[in-house]
Scaffold this motif. Sequence first.
Motif, PDB file in Angstrom:
ATOM      1  N   ASP A 115       4.807 -31.380  10.813  1.00 28.31           N
ATOM      2  CA  ASP A 115       3.738 -31.409  11.820  1.00 28.31           C
ATOM      3  C   ASP A 115       2.359 -31.543  11.182  1.00 28.31           C
ATOM      4  O   ASP A 115       1.386 -31.847  11.857  1.00 28.31           O
ATOM      5  CB  ASP A 115       3.745 -30.133  12.663  1.00 28.31           C
ATOM      6  N   LYS A 116       2.256 -31.303   9.877  1.00 24.54           N
ATOM      7  CA  LYS A 116       0.967 -31.301   9.181  1.00 24.54           C
ATOM      8  C   LYS A 116       0.705 -32.569   8.380  1.00 24.54           C
ATOM      9  O   LYS A 116      -0.326 -32.695   7.742  1.00 24.54           O
ATOM     10  CB  LYS A 116       0.882 -30.094   8.240  1.00 24.54           C
ATOM     11  N   VAL A 117       1.659 -33.495   8.395  1.00 21.19           N
ATOM     12  CA  VAL A 117       1.475 -34.787   7.718  1.00 21.19           C
ATOM     13  C   VAL A 117       1.394 -35.842   8.818  1.00 21.19           C
ATOM     14  O   VAL A 117       2.328 -36.009   9.602  1.00 21.19           O
ATOM     15  CB  VAL A 117       2.634 -35.124   6.759  1.00 21.19           C
ATOM     16  N   SER A 118       0.257 -36.535   8.896  1.00 19.71           N
ATOM     17  CA  SER A 118       0.031 -37.506   9.964  1.00 19.71           C
ATOM     18  C   SER A 118      -0.210 -38.895   9.412  1.00 19.71           C
ATOM     19  O   SER A 118      -0.727 -39.047   8.310  1.00 19.71           O
ATOM     20  CB  SER A 118      -1.204 -37.110  10.787  1.00 19.71           C
ATOM     21  N   VAL A 119       0.179 -39.886  10.212  1.00 21.17           N
ATOM     22  CA  VAL A 119      -0.190 -41.266   9.917  1.00 21.17           C
ATOM     23  C   VAL A 119      -0.991 -41.797  11.104  1.00 21.17           C
ATOM     24  O   VAL A 119      -0.657 -41.558  12.257  1.00 21.17           O
ATOM     25  CB  VAL A 119       1.036 -42.168   9.622  1.00 21.17           C
ATOM     26  N   TYR A 120      -2.100 -42.473  10.772  1.00 17.08           N
ATOM     27  CA  TYR A 120      -2.991 -43.058  11.758  1.00 17.08           C
ATOM     28  C   TYR A 120      -2.941 -44.580  11.598  1.00 17.08           C
ATOM     29  O   TYR A 120      -3.458 -45.098  10.615  1.00 17.08           O
ATOM     30  CB  TYR A 120      -4.432 -42.589  11.509  1.00 17.08           C
ATOM     31  N   PRO A 121      -2.315 -45.286  12.533  1.00 13.64           N
ATOM     32  CA  PRO A 121      -2.259 -46.753  12.406  1.00 13.64           C
ATOM     33  C   PRO A 121      -3.622 -47.389  12.665  1.00 13.64           C
ATOM     34  O   PRO A 121      -4.442 -46.851  13.410  1.00 13.64           O
ATOM     35  CB  PRO A 121      -1.243 -47.157  13.476  1.00 13.64           C
ATOM     36  N   TYR A 122      -3.854 -48.513  12.002  1.00 14.81           N
ATOM     37  CA  TYR A 122      -5.075 -49.286  12.222  1.00 14.81           C
ATOM     38  C   TYR A 122      -4.749 -50.768  12.077  1.00 14.81           C
ATOM     39  O   TYR A 122      -3.725 -51.143  11.517  1.00 14.81           O
ATOM     40  CB  TYR A 122      -6.178 -48.869  11.244  1.00 14.81           C
ATOM     41  N   VAL A 123      -5.635 -51.586  12.592  1.00 11.96           N
ATOM     42  CA  VAL A 123      -5.471 -53.044  12.536  1.00 11.96           C
ATOM     43  C   VAL A 123      -6.434 -53.585  11.494  1.00 11.96           C
ATOM     44  O   VAL A 123      -7.613 -53.237  11.479  1.00 11.96           O
ATOM     45  CB  VAL A 123      -5.751 -53.682  13.916  1.00 11.96           C
ATOM     46  N   LEU A 124      -5.942 -54.430  10.608  1.00 12.96           N
ATOM     47  CA  LEU A 124      -6.798 -55.057   9.592  1.00 12.96           C
ATOM     48  C   LEU A 124      -7.660 -56.128  10.197  1.00 12.96           C
ATOM     49  O   LEU A 124      -7.310 -56.809  11.097  1.00 12.96           O
ATOM     50  CB  LEU A 124      -5.940 -55.671   8.482  1.00 12.96           C
TER      51      LEU A 124
END
Length: 124
Positions: A115-124
Amino acid sequence: MLIELVKLAKFPGRPWLAAARTSFGHAAVRWRGSRAAEPGEYHVEWAIDEDIIWGHNAKPAIESGPGLRTGGHCVVLQDRAALLDFAGTKVLPDLADPLPEDVADTWVELFIDSDKVSVYPYVL
């Protein structure tokens, strides 16, 4: 960093989790993107929302090289001490105290609740 989103899952009382695959391993981590995201490749930034405490959730690694895997309820991240460099993506963990001097530039394992490791997607 480029990851493969294998699937998203939601369990009662838990955040959205992404089954994420990388070139150096895979694990379930907190997903901070759209809940309608389809499986596929995504560029993401990583975040660790837990203090790193040597001897508690950080220890010397048995093997060298980067790694990502599930370890019970934790995500196990393996990289060089105090600076995670996942295929060119830097993750700066919060250190509760300085790491021991003999740990500098060695391989370490971090055991962080999924729960403490997150990934935040983004667009190049």
